[in-house]
Write a protein that holds these residues in place. Sequence first.
Motif, PDB file in Angstrom:
ATOM      1  N   ILE A 125       6.223   8.462   3.795  1.00  0.00           N
ATOM      2  CA  ILE A 125       6.031   8.944   2.255  1.00  0.00           C
ATOM      3  C   ILE A 125       7.965   9.614   2.779  1.00  0.00           C
ATOM      4  N   GLU A 155       2.329   1.599  -2.781  1.00  0.00           N
ATOM      5  CA  GLU A 155       1.666   2.366  -4.005  1.00  0.00           C
ATOM      6  C   GLU A 155       1.037   4.624  -3.900  1.00  0.00           C
ATOM      7  N   GLU A 156       1.543   4.099  -2.656  1.00  0.00           N
ATOM      8  CA  GLU A 156       1.383   6.139  -2.065  1.00  0.00           C
ATOM      9  C   GLU A 156       2.976   7.432  -2.609  1.00  0.00           C
ATOM     10  N   SER A 204       2.313   7.009  -5.954  1.00  0.00           N
ATOM     11  CA  SER A 204       1.216   8.731  -6.234  1.00  0.00           C
ATOM     12  C   SER A 204       2.267   9.977  -5.690  1.00  0.00           C
ATOM     13  N   TYR A 253       0.709  -1.122  -0.330  1.00  0.00           N
ATOM     14  CA  TYR A 253      -0.136  -0.199   0.457  1.00  0.00           C
ATOM     15  C   TYR A 253       0.715   0.979  -0.036  1.00  0.00           C
TER      16      TYR A 253
END
Length: 472
Positions: free
Chosen positions: A266, A235-236, A239, A232
């Motif tokens: 992140i 994927e962040e 982006s 997950y």
Amino acid sequence: MYEKLKQQVLPQLIAPGSRILAAVSGGPDSVALAHILWRYIQDRQEQKITLVITHVHHGVREESDDEEKMVQNMARDWEIPCLIHRFDSKNYAKSVGKSFQTAAREWRYACWQEDMRKENCTLLATAHHLGDQAETVLYRLLRGSGTAGLAGIYPQKGKLIRPLLTVTKEDILEYCRNEKLPYALDHSNEEPIYVRNKIRLQLLPELQREYNPKIIEALGRTAEVLRWDEEYLEEEVQSAWKRWAILDTEQRVGLRRTIFELPKAILSRLIRRAATLVSGEPRGIAFQYVEQVMASQGQVGWSQDLPGLNIGIDYQGVWFQRADWGQSINESPDILLPSLPVGAHWGEWLPWRDEAGVNWLVGLFCLEKEAEDNDYPGQCVDKVFFDGPGLIRNSEKLQWRYRQEGDCLWIAGLGHKSLKKVFQDAKVPAKHRPVIPLLAMGNEILWIPGVKRGDRYPIEQGKGAVGVLIKC
């Protein structure tokens, strides 16, 4: 065990029409894996799945000859192809300057990649099991890994599959007994010499006795849950990268200063990713350096020299730049480099000027149309030959580009050799390496002009292509 794998695991990993290369050492894990795949193929004949076995003889133990014969006999009985490879693993480890285990592992995987290419295999299957997963999680925990490392071994990464990752060693041994499968035991695995052996032979049994009898299963669940989280987060990050990256080249990567407003989960991954792209180090930079960048809070003028790269902040963004590349550019402000990557088009010259102001031309030509040496527009410094039809079949993948993460050359009898090692052996200064155009096919380099040609696509009589390097 087989029925569970047949119903729940194998259909997710193996698509109809797959051709699987199974790595079989001769131990119980790999023998069980090969037999399970062979049974699955028999049970799913309508899916037209095929199997090939590959075996590596490391030339270390006396029993290796018997293990090789055992694997060959097994493949013969099952009527499937068997590829046998022999190499001097100890001398190879010395030649590449790595530990025996690391060097042998890298050689095996390079060899298997070549097997997959030759046999047109779509999947590579290895016999990692739940015990291996537990060892990996503990090993990385002891080294201070984050969630990405503690996610452990993945059941599938690209073309690599590990069908037995949820199966215990005990279940594998029981399967071999029930199916009357012969297997060999490598007694060096029972010696507490290497860290992983100590974890398996000493730490895990202690944890089972004193803390949790099912510690292996617990560690396997932990890895799986962390893998969900990591997928997950990745994927962040993908982006976020599209939004905050302002420059992305091999030599320099930039991120907007507003990244410091992001959550640390992140932000830290964006920093590691930028550092990896520039330095070529797959693990990025150490945690302490990530902390230093994060602590800067985007302050204009902040800079830091780290191993292999420089990081600096200006009003536009946070800049990650390879240390040796920046030095060569600063020393030679008039240097002219081609804008790469570009397609390696036949019969066209690629020009550039090096740090010393010398002009160069490099090109790829059909042998039939090759000019005489005195027809070249300068002094011929390097000339290498390839199998023309082989290159033509892959002409869309050929390109001129600069070095990047994961680059290597295939050397016959040796396997893949990293560009860094090739440059070191050829005594090419570090500051010169990033500006040499390379003939590449994906992550594999076919030719470093003026330095070395890989052994892929050897020339066939009368069917050649030639690469030419000219000093103008």
